[in-house]
Write a protein that holds these residues in place. Structure first.
Motif, mmCIF file in Angstrom:
data_model
loop_
_atom_site.group_PDB
_atom_site.id
_atom_site.type_symbol
_atom_site.label_atom_id
_atom_site.label_comp_id
_atom_site.label_asym_id
_atom_site.label_seq_id
_atom_site.Cartn_x
_atom_site.Cartn_y
_atom_site.Cartn_z
ATOM 1 N N SER A 39 0.857 -1.183 0.000
ATOM 2 C CA SER A 39 0.000 0.000 0.000
ATOM 3 C C SER A 39 0.892 1.231 0.000
ATOM 4 O O SER A 39 2.102 1.118 -0.198
ATOM 5 C CB SER A 39 -0.900 -0.028 1.245
ATOM 6 O OG SER A 39 -1.879 0.973 1.170
ATOM 7 N N ARG A 47 -8.007 7.274 0.913
ATOM 8 C CA ARG A 47 -9.167 6.383 1.032
ATOM 9 C C ARG A 47 -9.796 6.366 2.413
ATOM 10 O O ARG A 47 -10.940 5.933 2.564
ATOM 11 C CB ARG A 47 -8.765 4.943 0.682
ATOM 12 C CG ARG A 47 -8.349 4.734 -0.745
ATOM 13 C CD ARG A 47 -9.555 4.870 -1.668
ATOM 14 N NE ARG A 47 -9.164 4.839 -3.052
ATOM 15 C CZ ARG A 47 -9.730 4.078 -3.970
ATOM 16 N NH1 ARG A 47 -10.733 3.285 -3.651
ATOM 17 N NH2 ARG A 47 -9.316 4.113 -5.208
ATOM 18 N N ARG A 161 -4.257 -6.512 3.480
ATOM 19 C CA ARG A 161 -4.341 -5.111 3.036
ATOM 20 C C ARG A 161 -5.773 -4.577 3.042
ATOM 21 O O ARG A 161 -6.007 -3.401 2.755
ATOM 22 C CB ARG A 161 -3.643 -4.922 1.681
ATOM 23 C CG ARG A 161 -4.393 -5.356 0.464
ATOM 24 C CD ARG A 161 -3.441 -5.623 -0.678
ATOM 25 N NE ARG A 161 -2.967 -4.458 -1.392
ATOM 26 C CZ ARG A 161 -3.430 -4.073 -2.593
ATOM 27 N NH1 ARG A 161 -4.423 -4.721 -3.166
ATOM 28 N NH2 ARG A 161 -2.917 -3.035 -3.205
ATOM 29 N N GLY A 221 -14.822 -4.731 2.916
ATOM 30 C CA GLY A 221 -14.820 -3.267 3.044
ATOM 31 C C GLY A 221 -15.855 -2.581 2.178
ATOM 32 O O GLY A 221 -16.555 -1.685 2.638
ATOM 33 N N ARG A 222 -15.984 -3.036 0.930
ATOM 34 C CA ARG A 222 -16.925 -2.378 0.012
ATOM 35 C C ARG A 222 -18.369 -2.507 0.491
ATOM 36 O O ARG A 222 -19.145 -1.557 0.414
ATOM 37 C CB ARG A 222 -16.809 -2.970 -1.385
ATOM 38 C CG ARG A 222 -15.616 -2.439 -2.128
ATOM 39 C CD ARG A 222 -15.564 -2.963 -3.534
ATOM 40 N NE ARG A 222 -14.205 -2.821 -4.037
ATOM 41 C CZ ARG A 222 -13.867 -2.997 -5.296
ATOM 42 N NH1 ARG A 222 -14.771 -3.341 -6.176
ATOM 43 N NH2 ARG A 222 -12.621 -2.848 -5.664
ATOM 44 N N HIS A 256 -18.903 7.242 14.387
ATOM 45 C CA HIS A 256 -17.843 6.242 14.544
ATOM 46 C C HIS A 256 -16.744 6.549 13.533
ATOM 47 O O HIS A 256 -17.030 6.846 12.368
ATOM 48 C CB HIS A 256 -18.437 4.848 14.321
ATOM 49 C CG HIS A 256 -17.403 3.796 14.116
ATOM 50 N ND1 HIS A 256 -16.322 3.663 14.948
ATOM 51 C CD2 HIS A 256 -17.254 2.846 13.152
ATOM 52 C CE1 HIS A 256 -15.562 2.669 14.515
ATOM 53 N NE2 HIS A 256 -16.104 2.161 13.428
ATOM 54 N N ASN A 259 -14.069 5.799 8.570
ATOM 55 C CA ASN A 259 -13.495 6.244 7.305
ATOM 56 C C ASN A 259 -14.002 7.667 7.069
ATOM 57 O O ASN A 259 -15.206 7.908 7.134
ATOM 58 C CB ASN A 259 -13.981 5.312 6.176
ATOM 59 C CG ASN A 259 -13.285 5.601 4.862
ATOM 60 O OD1 ASN A 259 -13.035 6.752 4.513
ATOM 61 N ND2 ASN A 259 -12.971 4.548 4.139
ATOM 62 N N ARG A 261 -14.400 9.185 4.407
ATOM 63 C CA ARG A 261 -15.326 9.262 3.275
ATOM 64 C C ARG A 261 -16.737 8.861 3.694
ATOM 65 O O ARG A 261 -17.721 9.339 3.123
ATOM 66 C CB ARG A 261 -14.829 8.390 2.111
ATOM 67 C CG ARG A 261 -13.581 8.986 1.438
ATOM 68 C CD ARG A 261 -13.200 8.192 0.205
ATOM 69 N NE ARG A 261 -12.815 6.839 0.541
ATOM 70 C CZ ARG A 261 -13.175 5.757 -0.130
ATOM 71 N NH1 ARG A 261 -13.946 5.846 -1.190
ATOM 72 N NH2 ARG A 261 -12.762 4.570 0.252
ATOM 73 N N ASN A 287 -9.149 3.467 13.521
ATOM 74 C CA ASN A 287 -10.508 3.004 13.860
ATOM 75 C C ASN A 287 -10.434 2.170 15.142
ATOM 76 O O ASN A 287 -9.937 1.055 15.127
ATOM 77 C CB ASN A 287 -11.044 2.180 12.680
ATOM 78 C CG ASN A 287 -12.376 1.515 12.963
ATOM 79 O OD1 ASN A 287 -12.810 1.413 14.109
ATOM 80 N ND2 ASN A 287 -13.026 1.046 11.913
HETATM 81 O O1 UT7 Z 1 -15.459 -0.081 11.844
HETATM 82 C C1 UT7 Z 1 -16.306 -1.007 11.276
HETATM 83 C C2 UT7 Z 1 -16.903 -0.516 10.029
HETATM 84 N N1 UT7 Z 1 -15.919 -0.509 8.969
HETATM 85 C C3 UT7 Z 1 -16.002 0.319 7.978
HETATM 86 O O2 UT7 Z 1 -16.905 1.128 7.946
HETATM 87 C C4 UT7 Z 1 -15.038 0.185 6.838
HETATM 88 C C5 UT7 Z 1 -15.745 0.417 5.527
HETATM 89 N N2 UT7 Z 1 -14.913 0.227 4.353
HETATM 90 C C6 UT7 Z 1 -13.904 1.080 4.036
HETATM 91 O O3 UT7 Z 1 -13.602 2.007 4.766
HETATM 92 C C7 UT7 Z 1 -13.243 0.884 2.702
HETATM 93 O O4 UT7 Z 1 -13.922 -0.121 1.977
HETATM 94 C C8 UT7 Z 1 -11.742 0.505 2.796
HETATM 95 C C9 UT7 Z 1 -10.960 1.708 3.280
HETATM 96 C C10 UT7 Z 1 -11.550 -0.688 3.697
HETATM 97 C C11 UT7 Z 1 -11.208 0.170 1.368
HETATM 98 O O5 UT7 Z 1 -11.418 1.283 0.516
HETATM 99 P P1 UT7 Z 1 -12.184 1.085 -0.872
HETATM 100 O O6 UT7 Z 1 -12.203 2.396 -1.520
HETATM 101 O O7 UT7 Z 1 -13.494 0.432 -0.596
HETATM 102 O O8 UT7 Z 1 -11.208 0.125 -1.640
HETATM 103 P P2 UT7 Z 1 -11.598 -1.111 -2.562
HETATM 104 O O9 UT7 Z 1 -11.615 -2.348 -1.756
HETATM 105 O O10 UT7 Z 1 -12.806 -0.779 -3.376
HETATM 106 O O11 UT7 Z 1 -10.350 -1.159 -3.538
HETATM 107 C C12 UT7 Z 1 -10.092 -0.087 -4.461
HETATM 108 C C13 UT7 Z 1 -8.730 -0.265 -5.093
HETATM 109 C C14 UT7 Z 1 -8.531 -1.662 -5.669
HETATM 110 O O12 UT7 Z 1 -7.708 -1.535 -6.817
HETATM 111 P P3 UT7 Z 1 -8.341 -1.535 -8.287
HETATM 112 O O13 UT7 Z 1 -9.121 -2.818 -8.406
HETATM 113 O O14 UT7 Z 1 -9.234 -0.325 -8.345
HETATM 114 O O15 UT7 Z 1 -7.147 -1.444 -9.160
HETATM 115 C C15 UT7 Z 1 -7.778 -2.394 -4.596
HETATM 116 O O16 UT7 Z 1 -6.989 -3.431 -5.110
HETATM 117 O O17 UT7 Z 1 -7.714 -0.103 -4.105
HETATM 118 C C16 UT7 Z 1 -6.921 -1.298 -4.028
HETATM 119 N N3 UT7 Z 1 -6.582 -1.527 -2.636
HETATM 120 C C17 UT7 Z 1 -5.497 -1.019 -2.062
HETATM 121 N N4 UT7 Z 1 -4.507 -0.239 -2.533
HETATM 122 C C18 UT7 Z 1 -3.538 0.126 -1.672
HETATM 123 C C19 UT7 Z 1 -7.282 -2.228 -1.701
HETATM 124 N N5 UT7 Z 1 -6.662 -2.163 -0.522
HETATM 125 C C20 UT7 Z 1 -5.548 -1.427 -0.717
HETATM 126 C C21 UT7 Z 1 -4.506 -1.003 0.135
HETATM 127 N N6 UT7 Z 1 -3.533 -0.228 -0.388
HETATM 128 N N7 UT7 Z 1 -4.470 -1.334 1.448
#
Ligand code: UT7
Length: 331
Positions: A39, A47, A161, A221-222, A256, A259, A261, A287
């Motif tokens: 990452s 993010r 990750r 996460g999504r 809470h 994130n 966003r 978090n």
């Molecule tokens: O406390 C309990 C409640 N929890 C939450 O509310 C968490 C909710 N979820 C989130 O905050 C977000 O989903 C995360 C921060 C966990 C992830 O962010 P995202 O924007 O949903 O990422 P994603 O899984 O949709 O992945 C987007 C891109 C992908 O690449 P491509 O396919 O667009 O090329 C992933 O491979 O980011 C990539 N990616 C990363 N890149 C760098 C996924 N994880 C990572 C990482 N570092 N750690």
């Protein structure tokens, strides 16, 4: 005819008398995090908003953090620990299935009051607050200590990750007591067990005990992001409506810290005016699950960004999936 059973009667209203927190000593910045996962500092900040997170250091644990925050919350409330009629601890990271952490803490703080743990993940503090308010108003307890505490670092796979950069440790505690005016609005809460797999423990205890695998917390996460920025943003609107307030009546918003966003999506849904102070402690704390709302509240009051007597909207959401929120007057 059978003899009537006496009913309990309590205070007309309840309010927060104090809040305190424990911020663990170990700072894990994004550079250190990126030695374990593929990452970057830029990706994590964009993010999530996280710059660094706090993990337990030497001599710190879920029990020491909860005791420290709990003790200071009791002191700030100006009561004796022996006056606590109940201690409620919300945690998903205590190491003993039984007895409860709350019972141990009640003893160490100096009360023989009722004590129990609840498992409501990142909604845990708001769940505990709802129970405390009801206990004070019913007369079941005059003063209630609510603690949210987590040592998520212990249950985080540092090579995952999808979660490693998010989860953190800490404790927050508050005392709820009787009041002549209302200081805690109606709770809006619920669950959606159909999404139980969205955030869960990777292996059940029986398998972990057999020595086959270490249990970690994993997350889709999504899916959680979608639920939180849609359904939960609407639930936050309900919290305000149930309290009989308009967005302009709020001074502080403490969601809470999952994130930034998600917080932004909630702000869009709530249409909060510019003057409302918004908690963004995820930047330096990460978090902290059940601890995040009281840690953020204490940080805003300590920095002077929020003030005692102001009106704040709280909302927690997480594994279950579960959620809870209420409007409070800040202690
Ligand atoms: O406390 C309990 C409640 N929890 C939450 O509310 C968490 C909710 N979820 C989130 O905050 C977000 O989903 C995360 C921060 C966990 C992830 O962010 P995202 O924007 O949903 O990422 P994603 O899984 O949709 O992945 C987007 C891109 C992908 O690449 P491509 O396919 O667009 O090329 C992933 O491979 O980011 C990539 N990616 C990363 N890149 C760098 C996924 N994880 C990572 C990482 N570092 N750690």
């Amino acid at each position: 005819m059978s003899a009537p059973i006496a009913a309990s009667s309590g205070a007309p209203f309840a309010k927060l008398l104090s809040v305190a927190s424990f911020v663990p000593s170990r700072v894990v910045d994004n550079a250190e995090m990126c030695t374990w996962i593929d990452s970057s500092d830029e990706w994590i900040q964009q993010r999530t908003g996280i710059v660094e997170r706090r993990w337990v250091g030497e001599g710190e644990s879920v029990e020491t953090m909860a005791l420290d925050a709990g003790r200071r919350a009791v002191e700030k409330a100006g009561i004796e620990a022996s006056e606590l009629g109940a201690v409620i601890v919300s945690t998903v990271t205590y190491y003993h299935q039984t007895p409860s952490l709350a019972a141990r803490l009640a003893h160490r703080l100096g009360t023989l009051g009722a004590a129990f743990d609840i498992s409501a993940a990142c909604a845990g503090f708001c769940y505990g607050l709802a129970q405390a308010e009801a206990l004070v108003r019913s007369g079941a307890a005059r003063y209630v200590l609510v603690i949210g505490v987590e040592e998520l670092s212990r249950f985080t796979n540092i090579h995952d990750r999808g979660t490693a950069f998010l989860f953190a440790d800490g404790a927050g505690a508050a005392v709820v007591g009787p009041s002549e005016t209302n200081g805690i609005g109606p709770v809006v809460w619920g669950s959606d067990g159909s999404q139980a797999d969205a955030i869960n423990q990777t292996v059940e205890w029986s398998k972990a005990l057999a020595g086959s695998e270490t249990p970690y917390i994993q997350m889709d996460g999504r899916a959680v992001f979608k639920w939180a920025s849609g359904f939960i943003a609407d639930a936050a609107k309900d919290v305000l409506a149930k309290a009989g307030l308009a967005p302009e009546d709020l001074d502080v918003f403490i969601p809470h810290q999952a994130n930034n966003r998600i917080t932004d999506a909630m702000l869009r849904a709530l249409k909060l005016p510019e003057h409302v102070v918004v908690a963004r402690t995820i930047k330096q704390f990460g978090n902290n699950s059940a601890a995040s709302v009281p840690m953020a509240m204490d940080a805003l009051l300590t920095s002077g960004e929020a003030k005692s007597g102001q009106t704040a909207l709280l909302i927690g959401f997480g594994a279950g999936l579960v959620y809870a929120g209420q409007v409070v007057t800040l202690p």
